[in-house]
Scaffold this motif. Structure first.
Motif, mmCIF file in Angstrom:
data_model
loop_
_atom_site.group_PDB
_atom_site.id
_atom_site.type_symbol
_atom_site.label_atom_id
_atom_site.label_comp_id
_atom_site.label_asym_id
_atom_site.label_seq_id
_atom_site.Cartn_x
_atom_site.Cartn_y
_atom_site.Cartn_z
ATOM 1 N N MET A 94 -21.777 13.048 22.003
ATOM 2 C CA MET A 94 -20.332 13.258 22.043
ATOM 3 C C MET A 94 -19.919 13.952 20.753
ATOM 4 O O MET A 94 -20.513 13.711 19.696
ATOM 5 N N CYS A 96 -16.259 14.954 18.408
ATOM 6 C CA CYS A 96 -14.854 14.529 18.321
ATOM 7 C C CYS A 96 -14.025 15.306 19.344
ATOM 8 O O CYS A 96 -13.150 14.748 20.003
ATOM 9 N N CYS A 99 -12.992 14.448 23.124
ATOM 10 C CA CYS A 99 -11.771 13.702 23.476
ATOM 11 C C CYS A 99 -10.536 14.284 22.789
ATOM 12 O O CYS A 99 -9.454 14.276 23.357
ATOM 13 N N HIS A 100 -10.691 14.716 21.543
ATOM 14 C CA HIS A 100 -9.569 15.315 20.810
ATOM 15 C C HIS A 100 -9.594 16.801 21.145
ATOM 16 O O HIS A 100 -10.215 17.608 20.457
ATOM 17 N N PHE A 112 -4.300 15.825 16.871
ATOM 18 C CA PHE A 112 -4.236 15.421 15.462
ATOM 19 C C PHE A 112 -2.999 16.023 14.767
ATOM 20 O O PHE A 112 -2.935 16.057 13.550
ATOM 21 N N THR A 115 -1.280 13.412 12.839
ATOM 22 C CA THR A 115 -2.182 12.407 12.274
ATOM 23 C C THR A 115 -2.098 12.314 10.748
ATOM 24 O O THR A 115 -1.877 11.234 10.201
ATOM 25 N N ARG A 135 -9.555 5.148 9.719
ATOM 26 C CA ARG A 135 -9.288 5.386 11.146
ATOM 27 C C ARG A 135 -10.335 6.327 11.736
ATOM 28 O O ARG A 135 -10.805 6.125 12.857
ATOM 29 N N CYS A 139 -13.310 5.685 14.922
ATOM 30 C CA CYS A 139 -13.864 6.492 16.018
ATOM 31 C C CYS A 139 -15.364 6.720 15.825
ATOM 32 O O CYS A 139 -16.106 6.801 16.805
ATOM 33 N N MET A 140 -15.837 6.808 14.576
ATOM 34 C CA MET A 140 -17.286 6.988 14.347
ATOM 35 C C MET A 140 -18.091 5.809 14.918
ATOM 36 O O MET A 140 -19.120 5.998 15.537
ATOM 37 N N SER A 143 -16.098 5.292 19.377
ATOM 38 C CA SER A 143 -16.186 6.422 20.309
ATOM 39 C C SER A 143 -17.499 7.182 20.149
ATOM 40 O O SER A 143 -18.057 7.682 21.124
ATOM 41 N N MET A 144 -17.990 7.295 18.908
ATOM 42 C CA MET A 144 -19.234 8.027 18.673
ATOM 43 C C MET A 144 -20.431 7.083 18.668
ATOM 44 O O MET A 144 -21.557 7.522 18.474
ATOM 45 N N LYS A 243 -5.871 3.555 28.834
ATOM 46 C CA LYS A 243 -6.000 4.644 27.853
ATOM 47 C C LYS A 243 -6.836 5.774 28.450
ATOM 48 O O LYS A 243 -6.511 6.955 28.303
HETATM 49 C C1 HEC Z 1 -14.535 8.985 23.499
HETATM 50 C C2 HEC Z 1 -13.335 9.644 23.026
HETATM 51 C C3 HEC Z 1 -13.156 9.867 21.537
HETATM 52 C C4 HEC Z 1 -14.015 10.459 20.649
HETATM 53 C C5 HEC Z 1 -15.378 11.021 20.939
HETATM 54 C C6 HEC Z 1 -13.367 10.436 19.358
HETATM 55 N N1 HEC Z 1 -12.141 9.858 19.475
HETATM 56 FE FE1 HEC Z 1 -10.768 9.637 17.970
HETATM 57 N N2 HEC Z 1 -9.509 8.709 19.267
HETATM 58 C C7 HEC Z 1 -9.726 8.554 20.626
HETATM 59 C C8 HEC Z 1 -8.562 7.944 21.240
HETATM 60 C C9 HEC Z 1 -8.412 7.612 22.714
HETATM 61 C C10 HEC Z 1 -7.640 7.737 20.184
HETATM 62 C C11 HEC Z 1 -6.234 7.151 20.298
HETATM 63 C C12 HEC Z 1 -6.335 5.678 20.318
HETATM 64 C C13 HEC Z 1 -5.009 5.041 20.556
HETATM 65 O O1 HEC Z 1 -4.180 5.598 21.269
HETATM 66 O O2 HEC Z 1 -4.842 3.968 20.006
HETATM 67 C C14 HEC Z 1 -8.266 8.227 18.962
HETATM 68 C C15 HEC Z 1 -7.642 8.205 17.712
HETATM 69 C C16 HEC Z 1 -8.137 8.854 16.594
HETATM 70 C C17 HEC Z 1 -7.423 8.987 15.332
HETATM 71 C C18 HEC Z 1 -6.020 8.480 15.051
HETATM 72 C C19 HEC Z 1 -5.056 9.579 15.418
HETATM 73 C C20 HEC Z 1 -3.619 9.251 15.173
HETATM 74 O O3 HEC Z 1 -2.836 10.200 14.935
HETATM 75 O O4 HEC Z 1 -3.245 8.076 15.224
HETATM 76 C C21 HEC Z 1 -8.224 9.712 14.504
HETATM 77 C C22 HEC Z 1 -7.911 10.130 13.091
HETATM 78 C C23 HEC Z 1 -9.439 10.017 15.233
HETATM 79 N N3 HEC Z 1 -9.356 9.480 16.504
HETATM 80 C C24 HEC Z 1 -10.480 10.766 14.732
HETATM 81 C C25 HEC Z 1 -11.662 11.032 15.428
HETATM 82 C C26 HEC Z 1 -12.760 11.770 14.860
HETATM 83 C C27 HEC Z 1 -12.773 12.429 13.507
HETATM 84 C C28 HEC Z 1 -13.744 11.773 15.810
HETATM 85 C C29 HEC Z 1 -15.143 12.293 15.676
HETATM 86 C C30 HEC Z 1 -15.889 11.784 14.534
HETATM 87 C C31 HEC Z 1 -13.227 11.080 16.986
HETATM 88 N N4 HEC Z 1 -11.964 10.643 16.711
HETATM 89 C C32 HEC Z 1 -13.920 10.926 18.174
HETATM 90 C C33 HEC Z 1 -10.846 8.917 21.319
HETATM 91 C C34 HEC Z 1 -11.969 9.510 20.780
#
Ligand code: HEC
Ligand code: HEC
Length: 306
Positions: A94, A96, A99-100, A112, A115, A135, A139-140, A143-144, A243
């Protein structure tokens, strides 16, 4: 290499193949046009509700003129190629940007845009205030399905630099008036059997019959997995039915229209999205070892997995 392109090209290819072979991705939804072009400029409001100058989603070419260009570009690359560039820290197949959407540049696609300006922030799941670095590490490890990056590492600081650039001149605490995702009606009762059928019809062509996703000949991720050992773990936000439903409702399936960021779009009802989300989120996926520490002060959402 630049995220929107590769998946988009892949989506077009699948679209062409589907049309050609008559497979059909969605029930009569192929190659429709929604007629809507997503705006790039949005209103901005300060904490007290006063209007501030509008925000425009910046063009990538503007990065090169920025004094911090090197860090910003590296941060953007890390979002797109997380697994390839950080193999010791990423357990899932996966990135970032899986999903983002478009490195966080798409409203409704877990953007973002707000963010950088909304951290530090109280996080209900952790029951305390969190920095942006913490934060990201959330996700590390969820999600990762990976390991935390040191807060002062070049990689972490590059991702922060990118998010800061994306926020442009919007002051801290102010908000660009976009939504991170559509509100989903949490009274909808999920039907996983119906969800399985939707998955087979509208998702399996890209994400695989067993949710395993698809890689290219070099082993790079083309379509991320939705379940199994290489997917996100049960601690991830997307492991929660409603979600995941919001993400799917706004962004999946892709390649069904000729416009939009990637031809995605509103071909599923909220009920469809809740059903397919319930089905795939509850398929086998990695555990989250720190799960007992979540929601220390109660108020666990009803779709929490533990
Ligand atoms: C499997 C899906 C997925 C992956 C892959 C993922 N994220 Fe996320 N991330 C989310 C979701 C869904 C949220 C929002 C959670 C919520 O609504 O509470 C989130 C929230 C965040 C936020 C907070 C954003 C905010 O404005 O509040 C940050 C920062 C973030 N992720 C960074 C990362 C980074 C950097 C990576 C890669 C290293 C990553 N994410 C990988 C699904 C993912
Ligand atoms: C035409 C191909 C295609 C179809 C059809 C499709 N997806 Fe996706 N999906 C993608 C791609 C590509 C990404 C990652 C986006 C990126 O890397 O920029 C993605 C990302 C996701 C993600 C977030 C990342 C992850 O692996 O968890 C979820 C959840 C998801 N899709 C669910 C679905 C569901 C449910 C359906 C069916 C309703 C569906 N998708 C249909 C191509 C597709």
């Amino acid at each position: 290499m630049n995220s929107p392109r590769a998946p988009r090209r892949a989506a077009r290819l699948i679209l062409a193949l589907s049309v050609g072979l008559g497979l059909g991705l969605g029930a009569g939804a192929l190659a429709q046009s929604t007629g809507a072009v997503a705006p790039r400029t949005y209103a901005v409001k300060d904490k007290d509700g006063t209007s501030l100058p509008a925000y425009t989603i910046p063009d990538d070419t503007a990065i090169f003129r920025h004094p911090d260009a090197e860090a910003i570009l590296y941060g953007q690359r890390l979002l797109n190629e997380t697994r390839r560039l950080l193999p010791d820290h990423v357990g899932a197949a996966m990135n970032c940007s899986s999903c983002h959407v478009m490195q966080g540049k798409k409203p409704l696609g877990a953007p973002f845009i707000n963010t950088y300006n909304s951290f530090p922030q109280v996080n209900p799941r952790a029951g305390r205030e969190m920095t942006l670095e913490e934060r990201i590490n959330g996700c590390m490890i969820r999600s990762m399905n990976g390991k935390k990056l040191p807060a002062d590492s070049r990689e972490m600081q590059a991702m922060v630099a990118y998010m800061k650039w994306l926020a442009q001149d919007v002051p801290h605490g102010a908000r660009v008036q976009i939504k991170n995702g559509s509100p989903i009606d949490m009274d909808l009762v999920p039907d996983p059997a119906r969800g399985r059928a939707i998955y087979g019809r509208q998702c399996a062509s890209c994400h695989g019959a067993d949710g395993e996703g698809r890689k290219d000949a070099r082993g790079h991720i083309v379509f991320p997995p939705l379940w199994g050992g290489e997917s996100f773990n049960i601690g991830a936000g997307l492991a929660r039915t409603y979600k995941a439903a919001a993400f799917i409702y706004d962004n999946m399936p892709m390649g069904v229209h000729t416009d939009g960021a990637w031809g995605e779009g509103r071909t599923l009802s909220q009920q469809d999205a809740v059903d397919v989300a319930e089905f795939f989120t509850h398929m086998p996926r990695p555990d989250f070892p720190l799960k007992d520490k979540d929601w220390p002060s109660g108020k666990k959402p009803k779709d929490a997995r533990y």
